[in-house]
Design a protein around this motif. Structure first.
Motif, PDB file in Angstrom:
ATOM      1  N   LYS A   1     142.341 -12.609  79.300  1.00  0.00           N
ATOM      2  CA  LYS A   1     140.954 -12.171  79.459  1.00  0.00           C
ATOM      3  C   LYS A   1     140.591 -12.025  80.932  1.00  0.00           C
TER       4      LYS A   1
ATOM      5  N   ARG B   1     138.345  -6.905  73.370  1.00  0.00           N
ATOM      6  CA  ARG B   1     138.132  -6.539  74.775  1.00  0.00           C
ATOM      7  C   ARG B   1     139.463  -6.437  75.503  1.00  0.00           C
TER       8      ARG B   1
ATOM      9  N   ASN C   1     140.759  -2.893  76.941  1.00  0.00           N
ATOM     10  CA  ASN C   1     140.529  -2.836  78.385  1.00  0.00           C
ATOM     11  C   ASN C   1     141.644  -3.415  79.248  1.00  0.00           C
TER      12      ASN C   1
ATOM     13  N   CYS D   1     134.118   1.066  76.118  1.00  0.00           N
ATOM     14  CA  CYS D   1     135.001   0.008  76.630  1.00  0.00           C
ATOM     15  C   CYS D   1     134.338  -0.758  77.769  1.00  0.00           C
TER      16      CYS D   1
ATOM     17  N   ARG E   1     133.573  -4.677  77.888  1.00  0.00           N
ATOM     18  CA  ARG E   1     134.068  -5.472  79.009  1.00  0.00           C
ATOM     19  C   ARG E   1     132.976  -6.328  79.634  1.00  0.00           C
TER      20      ARG E   1
END
Length: 204
Positions: free
Chosen positions: A21, A111, A115, A171, A175
């Motif tokens: 992440k 996410r 991304n 996206c 994010r």
């Protein structure tokens, strides 16, 4: 002993999710994952063959759901969409709803998938989503059967450009925001602006 093994594996997965992440797949550090999990780097390899294997364990469940939902939408679109140019916009809203619902279920994993999967086997996912959105928009701008007419090149380019910016915009929202209600509101507004512009261009 089995409980201890499961406990260690879960610690690795939680540490890896946090690392992916923050840094994405390419820049994630197995050493940092080990440090966060409180184990040696070598101990990770008792549970996972490599970083790709660890990434797969975390991301594949949401990827499978994502692909199934998107393929269902594409199949439904290809079999039921009419020449009515307002109809394809309904399918963009279905794509949006799918993304928002998946975000509610697995927001961190989604996410990362959309991304931060560059360098992994999941990197093409965003491009596949862009292709689907472009496929839908083609029907808006070129409702007839012949989409190979050279006179339609401008419309095809426009459809692809709009699809890419729409997906990229979505996206970015995923994010930058973690609250599901905020994500839905912003994605709804993004799609509304696009649809208003598309309908205005078509003079509907």
């Amino acid at each position: 002993m089995q409980y201890l093994k499961d406990d260690v594996k879960n610690s690795i997965l939680q540490a890896a999710l946090s690392e992916f992440k923050r840094h994405g797949y390419s820049n994630a550090s197995m050493r940092q994952i080990a440090n966060t999990a409180g184990i040696t780097t070598g101990n990770i390899y008792r549970y996972f063959k490599n970083k790709e294997d660890l990434f797969h364990e975390l991301i594949h469940p949401v990827y499978e759901k994502f692909v199934q939902y998107i393929m269902d939408i594409k199949d439904d679109f290809d079999h039921t969409c009419t020449k009515d140019t307002t109809d394809p916009l309904h399918y963009l809203r279905k794509v949006e709803s799918t993304i928002v619902e998946l975000f509610k279920e697995s927001n961190v994993e989604l996410r990362i998938l959309l991304n931060m999967s560059s360098g992994s086997s999941y990197e093409p996912v965003k491009q596949e989503l862009i292709q689907l959105a472009a496929h839908i928009l083609m029907k808006v701008f070129i409702p007839g059967e012949d989409q190979q007419d050279q006179a339609r090149i401008e419309e095809r380019n426009l459809a692809h450009m709009l699809a890419e910016t729409l997906v990229e915009g979505t996206c970015i929202i995923l994010r930058d925001h973690e609250d599901g209600a905020t994500v839905r509101q912003l994605v709804d507004e993004l799609l509304r602006v696009y649809c208003v512009g598309i309908i205005s261009k078509l003079n509907i």
